[in-house]
Design a protein around this motif. Structure first.
Motif, PDB file in Angstrom:
ATOM      1  N   LEU A   1      33.117  63.417   0.770  1.00 49.91           N
ATOM      2  CA  LEU A   1      31.598  62.823   0.623  1.00 49.91           C
ATOM      3  C   LEU A   1      31.709  61.328   1.251  1.00 49.91           C
ATOM      4  O   LEU A   1      30.568  61.131   2.194  1.00 49.91           O
ATOM      5  CB  LEU A   1      30.969  63.031  -0.446  1.00 49.91           C
ATOM      6  CG  LEU A   1      30.649  64.474  -0.863  1.00 49.91           C
ATOM      7  CD1 LEU A   1      29.727  64.644  -2.197  1.00 49.91           C
ATOM      8  CD2 LEU A   1      30.282  65.343   0.092  1.00 49.91           C
ATOM      9  N   ASN A   2      32.458  60.433   1.056  1.00 48.75           N
ATOM     10  CA  ASN A   2      32.428  59.149   1.588  1.00 48.75           C
ATOM     11  C   ASN A   2      32.405  59.141   3.064  1.00 48.75           C
ATOM     12  O   ASN A   2      31.887  58.349   3.827  1.00 48.75           O
ATOM     13  CB  ASN A   2      33.522  58.330   0.942  1.00 48.75           C
ATOM     14  CG  ASN A   2      33.131  57.792  -0.465  1.00 48.75           C
ATOM     15  OD1 ASN A   2      31.701  57.563  -0.743  1.00 48.75           O
ATOM     16  ND2 ASN A   2      33.878  57.315  -1.442  1.00 48.75           N
ATOM     17  N   THR A   3      33.262  60.058   3.731  1.00 47.73           N
ATOM     18  CA  THR A   3      33.522  60.279   4.990  1.00 47.73           C
ATOM     19  C   THR A   3      32.294  60.671   5.594  1.00 47.73           C
ATOM     20  O   THR A   3      31.821  60.072   6.831  1.00 47.73           O
ATOM     21  CB  THR A   3      34.709  61.123   5.249  1.00 47.73           C
ATOM     22  OG1 THR A   3      35.815  60.543   4.647  1.00 47.73           O
ATOM     23  CG2 THR A   3      34.969  61.143   6.768  1.00 47.73           C
ATOM     24  N   ILE A   4      31.705  61.628   5.031  1.00 47.27           N
ATOM     25  CA  ILE A   4      30.178  62.161   5.658  1.00 47.27           C
ATOM     26  C   ILE A   4      29.341  60.900   5.622  1.00 47.27           C
ATOM     27  O   ILE A   4      28.674  60.758   6.687  1.00 47.27           O
ATOM     28  CB  ILE A   4      29.862  63.013   5.055  1.00 47.27           C
ATOM     29  CG1 ILE A   4      30.652  64.450   5.213  1.00 47.27           C
ATOM     30  CG2 ILE A   4      28.406  63.495   5.279  1.00 47.27           C
ATOM     31  CD1 ILE A   4      30.493  65.555   4.305  1.00 47.27           C
ATOM     32  N   ALA A   5      29.308  60.139   4.536  1.00 45.28           N
ATOM     33  CA  ALA A   5      28.337  59.080   4.679  1.00 45.28           C
ATOM     34  C   ALA A   5      28.594  57.892   5.608  1.00 45.28           C
ATOM     35  O   ALA A   5      27.571  57.500   6.077  1.00 45.28           O
ATOM     36  CB  ALA A   5      28.654  58.571   3.031  1.00 45.28           C
ATOM     37  N   LEU A   6      29.934  57.672   5.752  1.00 42.98           N
ATOM     38  CA  LEU A   6      30.107  56.927   6.701  1.00 42.98           C
ATOM     39  C   LEU A   6      29.794  57.195   8.190  1.00 42.98           C
ATOM     40  O   LEU A   6      29.108  56.244   8.961  1.00 42.98           O
ATOM     41  CB  LEU A   6      31.691  56.638   7.088  1.00 42.98           C
ATOM     42  CG  LEU A   6      32.365  55.721   5.641  1.00 42.98           C
ATOM     43  CD1 LEU A   6      33.719  55.619   5.686  1.00 42.98           C
ATOM     44  CD2 LEU A   6      31.703  54.212   5.748  1.00 42.98           C
ATOM     45  N   ILE A   7      29.756  58.409   8.569  1.00 43.26           N
ATOM     46  CA  ILE A   7      29.521  59.068   9.736  1.00 43.26           C
ATOM     47  C   ILE A   7      28.009  58.910   9.855  1.00 43.26           C
ATOM     48  O   ILE A   7      27.236  58.707  11.040  1.00 43.26           O
ATOM     49  CB  ILE A   7      29.980  60.568   9.819  1.00 43.26           C
ATOM     50  CG1 ILE A   7      31.471  60.697   9.968  1.00 43.26           C
ATOM     51  CG2 ILE A   7      29.313  61.198  11.090  1.00 43.26           C
ATOM     52  CD1 ILE A   7      31.927  61.850   9.926  1.00 43.26           C
ATOM     53  N   LYS A   8      27.173  59.104   8.624  1.00 43.93           N
ATOM     54  CA  LYS A   8      25.885  58.954   8.799  1.00 43.93           C
ATOM     55  C   LYS A   8      25.203  57.527   8.528  1.00 43.93           C
ATOM     56  O   LYS A   8      23.927  57.473   8.450  1.00 43.93           O
ATOM     57  CB  LYS A   8      25.241  60.020   7.582  1.00 43.93           C
ATOM     58  CG  LYS A   8      25.543  61.552   7.957  1.00 43.93           C
ATOM     59  CD  LYS A   8      24.997  62.316   6.902  1.00 43.93           C
ATOM     60  CE  LYS A   8      25.033  63.751   7.503  1.00 43.93           C
ATOM     61  NZ  LYS A   8      24.100  64.257   8.439  1.00 43.93           N
ATOM     62  N   GLY A   9      25.947  56.570   8.383  1.00 44.16           N
ATOM     63  CA  GLY A   9      25.600  55.104   8.554  1.00 44.16           C
ATOM     64  C   GLY A   9      25.505  54.213   7.543  1.00 44.16           C
ATOM     65  O   GLY A   9      25.146  53.186   7.294  1.00 44.16           O
ATOM     66  N   ALA A  10      26.518  55.007   6.495  1.00 41.84           N
ATOM     67  CA  ALA A  10      26.754  53.860   4.970  1.00 41.84           C
ATOM     68  C   ALA A  10      27.319  52.672   5.559  1.00 41.84           C
ATOM     69  O   ALA A  10      28.250  52.587   6.434  1.00 41.84           O
ATOM     70  CB  ALA A  10      27.468  54.678   4.216  1.00 41.84           C
ATOM     71  N   GLY A  11      26.743  51.584   4.938  1.00 37.40           N
ATOM     72  CA  GLY A  11      27.387  50.461   5.167  1.00 37.40           C
ATOM     73  C   GLY A  11      28.489  49.853   4.094  1.00 37.40           C
ATOM     74  O   GLY A  11      29.297  48.878   4.312  1.00 37.40           O
ATOM     75  N   ILE A  12      28.421  50.306   3.098  1.00 40.04           N
ATOM     76  CA  ILE A  12      28.886  49.960   1.947  1.00 40.04           C
ATOM     77  C   ILE A  12      29.349  51.179   1.086  1.00 40.04           C
ATOM     78  O   ILE A  12      28.485  52.034   0.970  1.00 40.04           O
ATOM     79  CB  ILE A  12      28.243  49.066   0.990  1.00 40.04           C
ATOM     80  CG1 ILE A  12      27.778  47.660   1.416  1.00 40.04           C
ATOM     81  CG2 ILE A  12      29.060  48.609  -0.185  1.00 40.04           C
ATOM     82  CD1 ILE A  12      27.292  46.799   0.924  1.00 40.04           C
ATOM     83  N   LEU A  13      30.555  51.424   0.659  1.00 37.30           N
ATOM     84  CA  LEU A  13      30.855  52.569  -0.368  1.00 37.30           C
ATOM     85  C   LEU A  13      31.141  51.762  -1.677  1.00 37.30           C
ATOM     86  O   LEU A  13      32.091  51.201  -1.674  1.00 37.30           O
ATOM     87  CB  LEU A  13      32.107  53.278   0.340  1.00 37.30           C
ATOM     88  CG  LEU A  13      32.185  54.005   1.575  1.00 37.30           C
ATOM     89  CD1 LEU A  13      33.510  54.632   1.993  1.00 37.30           C
ATOM     90  CD2 LEU A  13      30.991  54.968   1.663  1.00 37.30           C
ATOM     91  N   ARG A  14      30.583  52.642  -2.607  1.00 31.93           N
ATOM     92  CA  ARG A  14      30.782  51.932  -4.040  1.00 31.93           C
ATOM     93  C   ARG A  14      31.665  52.851  -4.613  1.00 31.93           C
ATOM     94  O   ARG A  14      31.445  54.132  -4.632  1.00 31.93           O
ATOM     95  CB  ARG A  14      29.360  51.603  -4.730  1.00 31.93           C
ATOM     96  CG  ARG A  14      29.620  51.396  -6.111  1.00 31.93           C
ATOM     97  CD  ARG A  14      28.148  51.014  -6.805  1.00 31.93           C
ATOM     98  NE  ARG A  14      28.297  50.615  -8.284  1.00 31.93           N
ATOM     99  CZ  ARG A  14      28.686  51.496  -9.382  1.00 31.93           C
ATOM    100  NH1 ARG A  14      28.609  52.806  -9.070  1.00 31.93           N
ATOM    101  NH2 ARG A  14      28.500  50.773 -10.334  1.00 31.93           N
ATOM    102  N   VAL A  15      32.827  52.378  -5.070  1.00 31.14           N
ATOM    103  CA  VAL A  15      33.934  53.342  -5.456  1.00 31.14           C
ATOM    104  C   VAL A  15      34.718  53.050  -6.537  1.00 31.14           C
ATOM    105  O   VAL A  15      34.820  51.854  -6.886  1.00 31.14           O
ATOM    106  CB  VAL A  15      34.798  53.613  -4.200  1.00 31.14           C
ATOM    107  CG1 VAL A  15      34.146  54.386  -2.993  1.00 31.14           C
ATOM    108  CG2 VAL A  15      35.716  52.607  -3.658  1.00 31.14           C
ATOM    109  N   HIS A  16      35.513  54.061  -7.230  1.00 31.35           N
ATOM    110  CA  HIS A  16      36.528  53.763  -8.113  1.00 31.35           C
ATOM    111  C   HIS A  16      37.699  53.416  -7.449  1.00 31.35           C
ATOM    112  O   HIS A  16      38.559  52.996  -8.180  1.00 31.35           O
ATOM    113  CB  HIS A  16      36.736  55.057  -8.915  1.00 31.35           C
ATOM    114  CG  HIS A  16      35.240  55.088 -10.044  1.00 31.35           C
ATOM    115  ND1 HIS A  16      34.095  56.186  -9.601  1.00 31.35           N
ATOM    116  CD2 HIS A  16      34.635  54.623 -11.068  1.00 31.35           C
ATOM    117  CE1 HIS A  16      33.159  56.128 -10.323  1.00 31.35           C
ATOM    118  NE2 HIS A  16      33.643  55.072 -11.406  1.00 31.35           N
TER     119      HIS A  16
END
Length: 286
Positions: free
Chosen positions: A252-267
């Motif tokens: 899902l993070n990869t999909i979010a990046l493709i769709k324009g996410a600038g920051i991933l908040r992760v564990h």
């Protein structure tokens, strides 16, 4: 600093005079200073444990560390302002001393906690309530001139699950962002990051509907933060647990990046950094 106009997407944050470039996505590591956060692996209830986790995340490539001393999991117990401050401030002070170059985000909906943390050396305010749980938050953010993460939620952690009802979740969140940003901008706040609030007053189907249309938030010309790490929208759909949800998180993070996410908040910083690097390679060779 880049201006946020329709034609020029805002791609920098000013964190106490330090410009952070978001044209290449960045990773925010989660450090929970609570005994009851939903993912046990994120709990760092002592200063020493938080410092150790911070060192690990920074060495893995995290740009931001997000510190939370009030659990926002569904049905989390309420704690006093004093309890939240007592958990948070010693860690902020220790991190500022040991890792002076780290960019610290403070996960709180209380303006007094936010102000104390910024005065102690933190940089960013991450408010799950979009100012709805503290009427002084927006004015405090404006006075402190701190970047502000504006998240969508309805109700509070105790009530949000009962409020996960939408005719059109994307339109409701989009309209919420538009109105809240108007209020912030009127106060002089320009460093705003948008967080759709996956899992907050949202059933899994709402989360996937938002993720599916994530790129449509680009019209607002503000950075997007996505926080789906190990959440129920992943593990419940795979009949597993938060502890076994890293692979689903990376998908899902990869999909979010493709769709324009600038920051991933992760564990899990390493996995997120790898996703960013591989997608940048793909982009650079297109």
């Amino acid at each position: 600093m880049a201006k946020d106009t329709f034609f020029h997407k805002k791609a920098t944050l000013n964190a106490r005079g330090r410009l952070i470039d978001l044209s290449i996505p960045k990773v925010m590591g989660i450090i929970n200073l609570t005994p009851d956060s939903f993912y046990a692996g994120s709990r760092q209830p002592t200063v020493a444990a938080a410092l150790q986790q911070a060192e690990k995340m920074l060495s893995e490539g995290a740009t931001f560390l997000d510190l939370g001393a009030y659990s926002s999991r569904p049905n989390a117990d309420d704690i006093s302002l004093q309890q939240e401050t007592d958990r948070l401030l010693p860690v902020v002070e220790a991190l500022v001393s040991k890792f002076p170059d780290a960019i610290l985000s403070i996960d709180t909906f209380r303006s007094q906690v936010a102000e104390a943390a910024i005065q102690a050396g933190a940089h960013i305010i991450n408010d799950i309530s979009g100012g709805d749980l503290d009427k002084n938050m927006f004015a405090t953010v404006a006075r402190l001139k701190a970047p502000y993460i504006l998240m969508h939620m309805k109700g509070n952690p105790k009530t949000m699950n009962q409020l996960a009802v939408y005719d059109d979740v994307f339109t409701e969140v989009f309209d919420y962002f538009t109105e809240k940003y108007r209020q912030l901008k009127a106060l002089g706040v320009t460093d705003v990051i948008l967080d759709p609030g996956f899992g907050f007053a949202k059933k899994p189907e709402h989360g996937y509907a938002l993720l599916n249309r994530l790129e449509e938030f680009r019209v607002l010309q503000l950075p997007l933060l996505v926080g789906v790490s190990r959440k129920r929208m992943i593990y419940a759909q795979l009949n597993t647990t938060a502890e076994d949800a890293l692979n689903g998180t990376t998908v899902l993070n990869t999909i979010a990046l493709i769709k324009g996410a600038g920051i991933l908040r992760v564990h899990d910083v390493t996995a997120a950094i790898q996703a960013v690097k591989l997608l940048q390679l793909l982009k650079n060779n297109s």
